[in-house]
Scaffold this motif. Structure first.
Motif, PDB file in Angstrom:
ATOM      1  N   GLY A  19      29.472  35.703  48.207  1.00  0.00           N
ATOM      2  CA  GLY A  19      30.639  36.439  47.942  1.00  0.00           C
ATOM      3  C   GLY A  19      31.215  37.540  48.967  1.00  0.00           C
ATOM      4  O   GLY A  19      31.065  37.497  49.908  1.00  0.00           O
ATOM      5  N   ARG A  20      31.826  38.495  48.325  1.00  0.00           N
ATOM      6  CA  ARG A  20      32.524  39.606  49.176  1.00  0.00           C
ATOM      7  C   ARG A  20      31.809  40.749  48.947  1.00  0.00           C
ATOM      8  O   ARG A  20      31.283  41.220  47.914  1.00  0.00           O
ATOM      9  CB  ARG A  20      33.932  39.584  48.808  1.00  0.00           C
ATOM     10  N   GLU A  21      31.677  41.654  50.221  1.00  0.00           N
ATOM     11  CA  GLU A  21      30.819  42.904  49.986  1.00  0.00           C
ATOM     12  C   GLU A  21      31.975  43.927  50.341  1.00  0.00           C
ATOM     13  O   GLU A  21      32.590  43.700  51.269  1.00  0.00           O
ATOM     14  CB  GLU A  21      29.833  43.007  50.629  1.00  0.00           C
ATOM     15  N   LEU A  22      31.709  45.223  49.935  1.00  0.00           N
ATOM     16  CA  LEU A  22      32.777  46.331  50.036  1.00  0.00           C
ATOM     17  C   LEU A  22      31.717  47.292  50.752  1.00  0.00           C
ATOM     18  O   LEU A  22      30.758  47.657  50.410  1.00  0.00           O
ATOM     19  CB  LEU A  22      33.162  47.159  48.748  1.00  0.00           C
ATOM     20  N   LEU A  23      32.318  47.969  51.776  1.00  0.00           N
ATOM     21  CA  LEU A  23      31.666  49.028  52.465  1.00  0.00           C
ATOM     22  C   LEU A  23      31.840  50.387  51.816  1.00  0.00           C
ATOM     23  O   LEU A  23      33.101  50.740  51.298  1.00  0.00           O
ATOM     24  CB  LEU A  23      32.360  49.085  53.925  1.00  0.00           C
ATOM     25  N   VAL A  24      30.739  51.344  51.433  1.00  0.00           N
ATOM     26  CA  VAL A  24      30.833  52.452  50.657  1.00  0.00           C
ATOM     27  C   VAL A  24      30.069  53.382  51.459  1.00  0.00           C
ATOM     28  O   VAL A  24      29.194  52.944  52.646  1.00  0.00           O
ATOM     29  CB  VAL A  24      30.606  52.282  49.349  1.00  0.00           C
ATOM     30  N   PHE A  25      29.952  54.642  51.253  1.00  0.00           N
ATOM     31  CA  PHE A  25      28.990  55.499  51.834  1.00  0.00           C
ATOM     32  C   PHE A  25      28.720  56.771  50.910  1.00  0.00           C
ATOM     33  O   PHE A  25      29.382  57.076  49.860  1.00  0.00           O
ATOM     34  CB  PHE A  25      29.448  56.097  53.123  1.00  0.00           C
ATOM     35  N   ASP A  26      27.630  57.259  51.066  1.00  0.00           N
ATOM     36  CA  ASP A  26      27.199  58.356  50.318  1.00  0.00           C
ATOM     37  C   ASP A  26      27.012  59.389  51.043  1.00  0.00           C
ATOM     38  O   ASP A  26      26.597  59.475  52.190  1.00  0.00           O
ATOM     39  CB  ASP A  26      25.865  58.132  49.509  1.00  0.00           C
ATOM     40  N   TYR A 121      26.724  51.810  53.735  1.00  0.00           N
ATOM     41  CA  TYR A 121      26.123  50.360  53.068  1.00  0.00           C
ATOM     42  C   TYR A 121      27.152  49.538  52.341  1.00  0.00           C
ATOM     43  O   TYR A 121      28.012  49.931  52.041  1.00  0.00           O
ATOM     44  CB  TYR A 121      25.122  50.627  52.250  1.00  0.00           C
ATOM     45  N   PHE A 122      26.749  48.360  52.138  1.00  0.00           N
ATOM     46  CA  PHE A 122      27.915  47.333  51.634  1.00  0.00           C
ATOM     47  C   PHE A 122      27.216  46.965  50.072  1.00  0.00           C
ATOM     48  O   PHE A 122      25.859  46.880  49.835  1.00  0.00           O
ATOM     49  CB  PHE A 122      27.722  45.914  52.233  1.00  0.00           C
ATOM     50  N   ILE A 123      28.052  46.742  49.148  1.00  0.00           N
ATOM     51  CA  ILE A 123      27.933  46.566  47.710  1.00  0.00           C
ATOM     52  C   ILE A 123      28.619  44.971  47.370  1.00  0.00           C
ATOM     53  O   ILE A 123      29.688  45.192  47.837  1.00  0.00           O
ATOM     54  CB  ILE A 123      27.999  47.662  46.716  1.00  0.00           C
ATOM     55  N   PRO A 124      28.084  44.300  46.430  1.00  0.00           N
ATOM     56  CA  PRO A 124      29.022  43.458  46.010  1.00  0.00           C
ATOM     57  C   PRO A 124      30.293  44.125  45.329  1.00  0.00           C
ATOM     58  O   PRO A 124      30.140  45.060  44.784  1.00  0.00           O
ATOM     59  CB  PRO A 124      28.435  42.844  44.880  1.00  0.00           C
ATOM     60  N   ALA A 125      31.498  43.495  45.866  1.00  0.00           N
ATOM     61  CA  ALA A 125      32.955  44.077  45.553  1.00  0.00           C
ATOM     62  C   ALA A 125      32.942  44.226  44.069  1.00  0.00           C
ATOM     63  O   ALA A 125      33.492  45.360  43.536  1.00  0.00           O
ATOM     64  CB  ALA A 125      33.844  43.112  46.120  1.00  0.00           C
ATOM     65  N   GLU A 126      32.417  43.558  43.120  1.00  0.00           N
ATOM     66  CA  GLU A 126      32.618  43.515  41.902  1.00  0.00           C
ATOM     67  C   GLU A 126      31.932  44.675  41.194  1.00  0.00           C
ATOM     68  O   GLU A 126      32.151  45.118  39.913  1.00  0.00           O
ATOM     69  CB  GLU A 126      32.057  42.095  41.115  1.00  0.00           C
ATOM     70  N   GLN A 127      31.056  45.194  42.023  1.00  0.00           N
ATOM     71  CA  GLN A 127      30.409  46.635  41.256  1.00  0.00           C
ATOM     72  C   GLN A 127      31.137  47.874  41.746  1.00  0.00           C
ATOM     73  O   GLN A 127      30.705  48.898  41.088  1.00  0.00           O
ATOM     74  CB  GLN A 127      28.840  46.904  42.192  1.00  0.00           C
ATOM     75  N   ALA A 128      32.173  47.880  42.293  1.00  0.00           N
ATOM     76  CA  ALA A 128      33.075  48.756  42.781  1.00  0.00           C
ATOM     77  C   ALA A 128      33.434  49.929  41.725  1.00  0.00           C
ATOM     78  O   ALA A 128      33.214  50.865  41.834  1.00  0.00           O
ATOM     79  CB  ALA A 128      34.123  48.442  43.888  1.00  0.00           C
TER      80      ALA A 128
END
Length: 152
Positions: A19-26, A121-128
């Protein structure tokens, strides 16, 4: 009435098996800020595309960025100040191979984020939608998979 603050935000994705992953940060030192995507104010005279690329680089240090198109405009009050703000969301893709890393912001102008430490880090895009703070996941459904024709 005060003019709206203009901001640019990015859904930076990469394709991986499955699938596709989304770049996020904390924020390391401000966990109450929640999980976010790169976003920030547009400087006077700066193009939106320049601002969003600057924010991606400043906040994550991610490499191999290819800009896509603007996806949507979000108009809502700033969550802390209540002042009006307009955020233009863009899609970008990356060839970044790191799965997780720590990045220290070193803005060229010594801006307000200078010195902040972010865990990227990356998360599955559908979790965004469920994970991102301040409704930042509102438009993730507009990100098209590679090879998917855009709708007009």
């Amino acid at each position: 009435m005060q003019p709206a603050r203009v901001r640019a935000a990015a859904y930076v994705t990469r394709s991986v098996p499955g699938g596709r992953e989304l770049l996020v940060f904390d924020h390391r030192d401000s966990p109450e800020a929640g999980t976010q995507v790169p976003a920030g104010g547009v400087d006077a005279g700066e193009l939106l595309t320049e601002a969003v690329l600057r924010e991606i680089t400043e906040e994550t240090g991610a490499t191999g960025i290819t800009m896509g198109s603007a996806l949507a405009v979000q108009q809502r009050p700033h969550p802390q100040t209540g002042q009006p703000q307009v955020t233009v969301f863009f899609h970008a893709q990356t060839t970044e191979t790191r799965d997780t890393w720590t990045h220290t912001v070193a803005s060229q102008d010594g801006g307000q984020d200078n010195g902040m430490v972010f865990r990227c880090y990356f998360i599955p895009a559908e979790q965004a939608v469920a994970l991102l703070a301040d409704n930042q996941g509102e438009f993730i459904h507009l990100v098209k998979r590679p090879g998917t024709p855009a709708t007009t």
